[in-house]
Design a protein around this motif. Sequence first.
Motif, PDB file in Angstrom:
ATOM      1  N   ARG A 252       0.845  -1.191   0.000  1.00 31.05           N
ATOM      2  CA  ARG A 252       0.000   0.000   0.000  1.00 31.05           C
ATOM      3  C   ARG A 252       0.884   1.246   0.000  1.00 31.05           C
ATOM      4  NH1 ARG A 252      -5.391  -0.372   1.090  1.00 31.05           N
ATOM      5  NH2 ARG A 252      -6.170  -2.457   1.602  1.00 31.05           N
ATOM      6  N   VAL A 253       0.513   2.213  -0.789  1.00 25.81           N
ATOM      7  CA  VAL A 253       1.238   3.476  -0.828  1.00 25.81           C
ATOM      8  C   VAL A 253       0.237   4.623  -0.810  1.00 25.81           C
ATOM      9  CG1 VAL A 253       3.216   2.511  -2.077  1.00 25.81           C
ATOM     10  CG2 VAL A 253       1.299   3.469  -3.352  1.00 25.81           C
TER      11      VAL A 253
ATOM     12  N   PHE B  55      -2.977  12.303 -11.236  1.00 32.50           N
ATOM     13  CA  PHE B  55      -2.709  11.295 -10.213  1.00 32.50           C
ATOM     14  C   PHE B  55      -1.310  11.526  -9.667  1.00 32.50           C
ATOM     15  CE2 PHE B  55      -2.061   7.079  -8.412  1.00 32.50           C
ATOM     16  CZ  PHE B  55      -3.343   6.688  -8.026  1.00 32.50           C
ATOM     17  N   ILE B  56      -1.190  11.601  -8.337  1.00 32.54           N
ATOM     18  CA  ILE B  56       0.103  11.845  -7.694  1.00 32.54           C
ATOM     19  C   ILE B  56       0.451  10.669  -6.797  1.00 32.54           C
ATOM     20  CG2 ILE B  56       1.430  13.351  -6.166  1.00 32.54           C
ATOM     21  CD1 ILE B  56      -0.454  15.630  -6.962  1.00 32.54           C
ATOM     22  N   TRP B  57       1.640  10.149  -6.964  1.00 30.03           N
ATOM     23  CA  TRP B  57       2.153   9.059  -6.134  1.00 30.03           C
ATOM     24  C   TRP B  57       3.127   9.662  -5.131  1.00 30.03           C
ATOM     25  CZ3 TRP B  57       5.349   4.461  -8.563  1.00 30.03           C
ATOM     26  CH2 TRP B  57       5.765   3.583  -7.544  1.00 30.03           C
ATOM     27  N   GLN B  58       2.779   9.570  -3.836  1.00 28.73           N
ATOM     28  CA  GLN B  58       3.607  10.140  -2.785  1.00 28.73           C
ATOM     29  C   GLN B  58       4.520   9.085  -2.175  1.00 28.73           C
ATOM     30  OE1 GLN B  58       0.443  11.923  -0.275  1.00 28.73           O
ATOM     31  NE2 GLN B  58       1.430  13.877  -0.711  1.00 28.73           N
ATOM     32  N   GLY B  59       5.159   9.448  -1.060  1.00 26.34           N
ATOM     33  CA  GLY B  59       5.986   8.487  -0.332  1.00 26.34           C
ATOM     34  C   GLY B  59       7.387   8.418  -0.877  1.00 26.34           C
ATOM     35  N   GLY B  60       7.904   7.186  -1.015  1.00 28.01           N
ATOM     36  CA  GLY B  60       9.266   6.987  -1.489  1.00 28.01           C
ATOM     37  C   GLY B  60       9.475   7.519  -2.892  1.00 28.01           C
ATOM     38  N   VAL B  61       8.391   7.548  -3.665  1.00 25.20           N
ATOM     39  CA  VAL B  61       8.452   8.087  -5.018  1.00 25.20           C
ATOM     40  C   VAL B  61       7.488   9.262  -5.108  1.00 25.20           C
ATOM     41  CG1 VAL B  61       7.933   7.645  -7.443  1.00 25.20           C
ATOM     42  CG2 VAL B  61       9.075   5.890  -6.079  1.00 25.20           C
TER      43      VAL B  61
ATOM     44  N   ILE C  51       4.937   1.970 -13.607  1.00 23.82           N
ATOM     45  CA  ILE C  51       6.233   1.372 -13.914  1.00 23.82           C
ATOM     46  C   ILE C  51       7.310   2.048 -13.075  1.00 23.82           C
ATOM     47  CG2 ILE C  51       7.954   0.911 -15.697  1.00 23.82           C
ATOM     48  CD1 ILE C  51       5.716   1.119 -17.771  1.00 23.82           C
ATOM     49  N   ARG C  52       8.014   1.249 -12.298  1.00 20.51           N
ATOM     50  CA  ARG C  52       9.188   1.729 -11.572  1.00 20.51           C
ATOM     51  C   ARG C  52      10.314   0.751 -11.882  1.00 20.51           C
ATOM     52  NH1 ARG C  52       9.905   2.687  -5.024  1.00 20.51           N
ATOM     53  NH2 ARG C  52      11.855   3.867  -5.170  1.00 20.51           N
ATOM     54  N   ARG C  53      11.046   1.023 -12.924  1.00 18.09           N
ATOM     55  CA  ARG C  53      11.964   0.035 -13.497  1.00 18.09           C
ATOM     56  C   ARG C  53      13.039  -0.442 -12.517  1.00 18.09           C
ATOM     57  NH1 ARG C  53      10.363  -0.647 -18.502  1.00 18.09           N
ATOM     58  NH2 ARG C  53       9.676   1.098 -19.773  1.00 18.09           N
ATOM     59  N   GLU C  54      13.515   0.439 -11.648  1.00 19.87           N
ATOM     60  CA  GLU C  54      14.591   0.036 -10.736  1.00 19.87           C
ATOM     61  C   GLU C  54      14.107  -0.957  -9.679  1.00 19.87           C
ATOM     62  OE1 GLU C  54      12.868   3.816  -8.871  1.00 19.87           O
ATOM     63  OE2 GLU C  54      13.187   2.950 -10.868  1.00 19.87           O
ATOM     64  N   LYS C  55      12.773  -1.158  -9.595  1.00 18.53           N
ATOM     65  CA  LYS C  55      12.218  -2.092  -8.622  1.00 18.53           C
ATOM     66  C   LYS C  55      11.497  -3.266  -9.298  1.00 18.53           C
ATOM     67  CE  LYS C  55      13.386   0.239  -4.919  1.00 18.53           C
ATOM     68  NZ  LYS C  55      14.318  -0.300  -3.895  1.00 18.53           N
ATOM     69  N   LEU C  56      11.761  -3.494 -10.563  1.00 17.07           N
ATOM     70  CA  LEU C  56      11.152  -4.624 -11.263  1.00 17.07           C
ATOM     71  C   LEU C  56      11.995  -5.873 -11.011  1.00 17.07           C
ATOM     72  CD1 LEU C  56      10.158  -2.910 -14.648  1.00 17.07           C
ATOM     73  CD2 LEU C  56       8.608  -3.703 -12.853  1.00 17.07           C
ATOM     74  N   PHE C  57      11.700  -6.566  -9.924  1.00 14.56           N
ATOM     75  CA  PHE C  57      12.529  -7.687  -9.482  1.00 14.56           C
ATOM     76  C   PHE C  57      12.064  -9.036 -10.026  1.00 14.56           C
ATOM     77  CE2 PHE C  57      13.016  -4.847  -5.586  1.00 14.56           C
ATOM     78  CZ  PHE C  57      14.183  -4.275  -6.072  1.00 14.56           C
ATOM     79  N   GLY C  58      10.843  -9.128 -10.492  1.00 12.75           N
ATOM     80  CA  GLY C  58      10.304 -10.428 -10.909  1.00 12.75           C
ATOM     81  C   GLY C  58      10.212 -10.555 -12.414  1.00 12.75           C
TER      82      GLY C  58
END
Length: 207
Positions: free
Chosen positions: A25-26, A102-108, A137-144
């Motif tokens: 959740r963010v 749309f705004i994404w807060q927090g770490g990003v 899309i947050r490419r630096e966190k695409l681990f799977g």
Amino acid sequence: EAFSRHPNIKMTAFAGGNPYITTGRVRVIPEGVTEGMEMLYVNADEDFLDLSGVKILAGRNFSKAVASDSVEAFILNETAVRHLGWDQNAPNSLDVAIGKTFIWQGGVQRTGKVIGVVENFHTNSLHQAIAPTFIAIRREKLFGLFVKIRPGNLNETMLFLEKTWKTFVPNRSFEPHFVDEELNRMYASEKQLSQWFTLFFALTISI
């Protein structure tokens, strides 16, 4: 791209972790919400929705041809649009969400627009109601790395995947997981508990 060269590989996609089982959740600020709210978040690339078979109900999917999609585009599920009330003046249309801020807060901290709306899909336990969810899309966190495989010749296909993996990532072991097996493990304890309750009920009736 190397994986996709095998005839048994239907397609590949990246996601952050395993969205089929759990998501985080963010905090976000959708247009019209002054104090922000929490939403479930799925980190996935341009191919993940196609690989998963999740349908676009309005707008469009992420596109590799649109560079800004990876930094300022958002896709919402149907529940999010209904929850936000964006469709109150057009209850049968999800198109009203397209272009909303749309705004994404927090770490990003990311400000962008909604480009699409998808059908509802489960990202947590099937016992939980589908919550408002957004995809970005947050490419630096695409681990799977997800690989969709055609039925048949599974052993040969897995050997190909392992060999190809070692070509690109020689210092990290090849440890594949099948989504259906992970889902089975997720519900195994519930199934066992259900069997115990059934047995207890049967014994009670017998007594």
